[in-house]
Scaffold this active site. Structure first.
Site, PDB file in Angstrom:
ATOM      1  N   ASN A  43       1.156  -1.178   0.096  1.00 22.50           N
ATOM      2  CA  ASN A  43      -0.094  -0.252  -0.026  1.00 22.50           C
ATOM      3  C   ASN A  43       0.515   1.143  -0.717  1.00 22.50           C
ATOM      4  O   ASN A  43       0.413   2.365  -0.370  1.00 22.50           O
ATOM      5  CB  ASN A  43      -1.042   0.387   1.213  1.00 22.50           C
ATOM      6  CG  ASN A  43      -0.067  -0.259   2.555  1.00 22.50           C
ATOM      7  OD1 ASN A  43       0.104  -0.878   2.829  1.00 22.50           O
ATOM      8  ND2 ASN A  43      -0.317   1.274   3.046  1.00 22.50           N
ATOM      9  N   THR A  44       1.874   1.124   0.066  1.00 23.18           N
ATOM     10  CA  THR A  44       3.355   2.346  -0.185  1.00 23.18           C
ATOM     11  C   THR A  44       4.565   2.105   0.185  1.00 23.18           C
ATOM     12  O   THR A  44       4.809   0.271   0.078  1.00 23.18           O
ATOM     13  CB  THR A  44       2.970   2.631   2.232  1.00 23.18           C
ATOM     14  OG1 THR A  44       3.406   4.102   1.630  1.00 23.18           O
ATOM     15  CG2 THR A  44       3.274   2.080   3.163  1.00 23.18           C
ATOM     16  N   GLY A  45       5.470   2.642   0.001  1.00 21.27           N
ATOM     17  CA  GLY A  45       6.539   2.528  -0.261  1.00 21.27           C
ATOM     18  C   GLY A  45       7.720   1.861  -1.030  1.00 21.27           C
ATOM     19  O   GLY A  45       6.556   1.410  -2.133  1.00 21.27           O
TER      20      GLY A  45
ATOM     21  N   TYR B 271      15.689  -4.446  14.963  1.00 25.59           N
ATOM     22  CA  TYR B 271      14.771  -4.190  13.327  1.00 25.59           C
ATOM     23  C   TYR B 271      16.584  -5.151  12.546  1.00 25.59           C
ATOM     24  O   TYR B 271      15.907  -6.540  11.888  1.00 25.59           O
ATOM     25  CB  TYR B 271      14.809  -3.099  12.991  1.00 25.59           C
ATOM     26  CG  TYR B 271      15.018  -3.095  10.982  1.00 25.59           C
ATOM     27  CD1 TYR B 271      14.326  -3.048  11.008  1.00 25.59           C
ATOM     28  CD2 TYR B 271      15.810  -2.370  11.059  1.00 25.59           C
ATOM     29  CE1 TYR B 271      13.483  -3.458   9.113  1.00 25.59           C
ATOM     30  CE2 TYR B 271      16.459  -2.542   9.249  1.00 25.59           C
ATOM     31  CZ  TYR B 271      14.588  -2.620   8.656  1.00 25.59           C
ATOM     32  OH  TYR B 271      14.805  -2.715   7.434  1.00 25.59           O
TER      33      TYR B 271
HETATM   34  N1  LIG Z   1      13.586   2.425   3.366  1.00 27.53           N
HETATM   35  C1  LIG Z   1      14.699   1.967   3.449  1.00 27.53           C
HETATM   36  O1  LIG Z   1      15.673   2.143   3.436  1.00 27.53           O
HETATM   37  C2  LIG Z   1      15.023   0.161   3.504  1.00 27.53           C
HETATM   38  C3  LIG Z   1      16.279   0.087   3.673  1.00 27.53           C
HETATM   39  C4  LIG Z   1      16.471  -1.888   3.808  1.00 27.53           C
HETATM   40  C5  LIG Z   1      15.186  -2.407   3.867  1.00 27.53           C
HETATM   41  N2  LIG Z   1      14.242  -2.068   3.936  1.00 27.53           N
HETATM   42  C6  LIG Z   1      12.782  -3.132   3.603  1.00 27.53           C
HETATM   43  O2  LIG Z   1      11.553  -2.890   2.949  1.00 27.53           O
HETATM   44  C7  LIG Z   1      10.804  -3.500   3.291  1.00 27.53           C
HETATM   45  C8  LIG Z   1       9.657  -2.712   2.513  1.00 27.53           C
HETATM   46  O3  LIG Z   1       9.835  -0.946   4.073  1.00 27.53           O
HETATM   47  P1  LIG Z   1       9.797   0.230   2.766  1.00 27.53           P
HETATM   48  O4  LIG Z   1      10.803   1.029   2.984  1.00 27.53           O
HETATM   49  O5  LIG Z   1       8.893   0.477   2.237  1.00 27.53           O
HETATM   50  O6  LIG Z   1       8.718   0.793   4.328  1.00 27.53           O
HETATM   51  P2  LIG Z   1       6.619   1.339   4.209  1.00 27.53           P
HETATM   52  O7  LIG Z   1       6.730   2.658   3.693  1.00 27.53           O
HETATM   53  O8  LIG Z   1       7.304   1.800   5.878  1.00 27.53           O
HETATM   54  O9  LIG Z   1       6.181  -0.450   3.977  1.00 27.53           O
HETATM   55  C9  LIG Z   1       6.168  -0.905   4.461  1.00 27.53           C
HETATM   56  C10 LIG Z   1       4.894  -2.078   4.699  1.00 27.53           C
HETATM   57  O10 LIG Z   1       4.341  -2.963   5.150  1.00 27.53           O
HETATM   58  C11 LIG Z   1       3.285  -3.379   5.992  1.00 27.53           C
HETATM   59  N3  LIG Z   1       3.634  -3.531   6.923  1.00 27.53           N
HETATM   60  C12 LIG Z   1       3.513  -3.518   8.297  1.00 27.53           C
HETATM   61  N4  LIG Z   1       3.123  -4.204   9.453  1.00 27.53           N
HETATM   62  C13 LIG Z   1       2.755  -4.774   8.717  1.00 27.53           C
HETATM   63  C14 LIG Z   1       1.732  -6.194   8.968  1.00 27.53           C
HETATM   64  N5  LIG Z   1       1.874  -6.440  10.624  1.00 27.53           N
HETATM   65  N6  LIG Z   1       0.877  -7.043   7.883  1.00 27.53           N
HETATM   66  C15 LIG Z   1       1.337  -6.722   7.123  1.00 27.53           C
HETATM   67  N7  LIG Z   1       1.909  -5.218   6.708  1.00 27.53           N
HETATM   68  C16 LIG Z   1       2.418  -4.667   7.762  1.00 27.53           C
HETATM   69  C17 LIG Z   1       2.790  -1.482   5.788  1.00 27.53           C
HETATM   70  O11 LIG Z   1       1.469  -1.514   5.809  1.00 27.53           O
HETATM   71  P3  LIG Z   1       1.264  -0.178   6.612  1.00 27.53           P
HETATM   72  O12 LIG Z   1       0.778   1.111   5.562  1.00 27.53           O
HETATM   73  O13 LIG Z   1      -0.153  -0.836   6.702  1.00 27.53           O
HETATM   74  O14 LIG Z   1       1.824  -0.519   7.817  1.00 27.53           O
HETATM   75  C18 LIG Z   1       3.461  -1.264   4.866  1.00 27.53           C
HETATM   76  O15 LIG Z   1       2.893  -1.700   3.696  1.00 27.53           O
HETATM   77  C19 LIG Z   1      10.738  -3.434   4.448  1.00 27.53           C
HETATM   78  O16 LIG Z   1      11.045  -5.044   4.961  1.00 27.53           O
HETATM   79  C20 LIG Z   1      12.226  -2.776   5.281  1.00 27.53           C
HETATM   80  O17 LIG Z   1      12.542  -3.383   5.949  1.00 27.53           O
HETATM   81  C21 LIG Z   1      13.493  -0.771   3.774  1.00 27.53           C
END
Ligand SMILES: NC(=O)c1ccc[n+]([C@@H]2O[C@H](COP(=O)([O-])OP(=O)(O)OC[C@H]3O[C@@H](n4cnc5c(N)ncnc54)[C@H](OP(=O)(O)O)[C@@H]3O)[C@@H](O)[C@H]2O)c1
Length: 280
Positions: A17-19, A168
């Site tokens: 839904n995001t990111g 984390y």
């Molecule tokens: N951003 C970075 O710099 C970075 C770096 C390394 C790795 N990552 C990894 O990339 C992945 C995506 O993260 P992002 O950066 O795109 O973060 P984000 O924008 O916060 O998106 C995270 C997503 O996970 C969902 N989520 C959280 N808790 C959940 C649950 N209990 N059940 C189902 N869905 C859930 C969120 O849904 P809601 O909107 O409902 O909360 C959202 O859709 C993650 O695994 C993160 O660890 C990110």
């Protein structure tokens, strides 16, 4: 124009839904995939469904809450009951900086970022195998390198640190271990696994960091479009056909080192994951 190399393929993207998940789903839909948006809120998913439909793509919402193993099981069973193939599962959903325990009493990062996705994946393996050739893409992080000790007991206790960063990092090391062990267990099945670091991305992941710091930090991060590239590449690139259980960053393989390459810990986590999720 986007290539249409994903026509006829069904791709489930968690946290779409995001990111990074949203970009991944939209790009794969543009390339012809039917995308399944596995998220916990239909309302927050609606803008993505509308954006994909507006471009002529196909997407459906599929309910999934990774913080509750019973709910994960219901979600996987609902998918299996449809009897439809699944060509790619992108385990993208994750959280950072949220303290406490999950519904099942596991440290929050470990439960949501590893245990829930692991159960979902293990239950969906039959639908993936049925396609003859499928991929499981696990969005980990280079934060896994920050772990100095993998303490199995701490996984069943509330978040101990104030920022949750240590927890984390442990959950992301668990992603790396799970992806590798799963790849090994699925060898010869046609289902391959990929773990990756997407980059440091200006997504909503940092929502718990206070505003002035958050906006400053984001100046040094890449966009969601840029960050999603490696997971899209792992999900689609023909060069990765048959390659399994490896780790990637910037669309290149990166060798695992130190604790990331600890086979005994990876196997220990695999055994506990099967028993804690009841997936054995
Ligand atoms: N951003 C970075 O710099 C970075 C770096 C390394 C790795 N990552 C990894 O990339 C992945 C995506 O993260 P992002 O950066 O795109 O973060 P984000 O924008 O916060 O998106 C995270 C997503 O996970 C969902 N989520 C959280 N808790 C959940 C649950 N209990 N059940 C189902 N869905 C859930 C969120 O849904 P809601 O909107 O409902 O909360 C959202 O859709 C993650 O695994 C993160 O660890 C990110």
């Amino acid at each position: 124009m986007a290539p249409n190399d994903m026509v006829g393929k069904t791709v489930m993207v968690t946290g779409s839904n995001t990111g990074l998940g949203r970009v991944t789903a939209e790009v794969l839909a543009r390339r012809g995939a039917r995308v399944v948006l596995a998220n916990r809120s239909e309302e927050r998913t609606r803008p993505v469904l509308e954006a994909i439909a507006a471009e002529g793509g196909t997407a459906n919402f599929h309910p999934l809450d990774l913080s509750d193993l019973a709910s994960v099981r219901r979600s996987a069973e609902a998918w299996l009951a449809r009897g439809e193939p699944l060509h790619v599962l992108v385990n993208n959903a994750g959280l950072a900086g949220q303290r406490g325990v999950t519904a099942d009493g596991f440290e929050r990062h470990f439960g949501v970022n590893h245990l829930g996705p692991a159960l979902l994946t293990l239950l969906l393996v039959p639908a993936l195998r049925a396609t003859g050739e499928a991929r499981i893409v696990n969005v980990a992080s280079r934060a896994h390198k920050r772990v100095s000790r993998f303490d199995f007991d701490a996984l069943q206790r509330p978040t101990a640190t104030t920022t949750g960063f240590r927890e984390y990092a442990v959950s992301k090391l668990a992603n790396v271990y799970f992806s590798r062990e799963l790849g090994r267990h699925l060898e010869g099945s046609g289902v391959t696994t990929y773990a990756l670091h997407p980059g440091v991305v200006a997504s909503d992941l940092w929502r718990k960091i206070p505003w002035p710091f958050r906006s400053l930090m984001k100046l040094f991060m890449v966009t969601n479009d840029e960050g999603a590239k490696t997971q899209i590449w792992c999900a689609t690139d023909p060069a990765l056909r048959g390659v399994t259980a490896r780790y990637y960053a910037e669309s290149r393989e990166v060798p695992l080192q130190g604790l990331g390459d600890d086979e005994a810990l990876a196997k220990g986590l695999w055994e506990r994951t099967l028993s804690w999720t009841g997936a054995r």
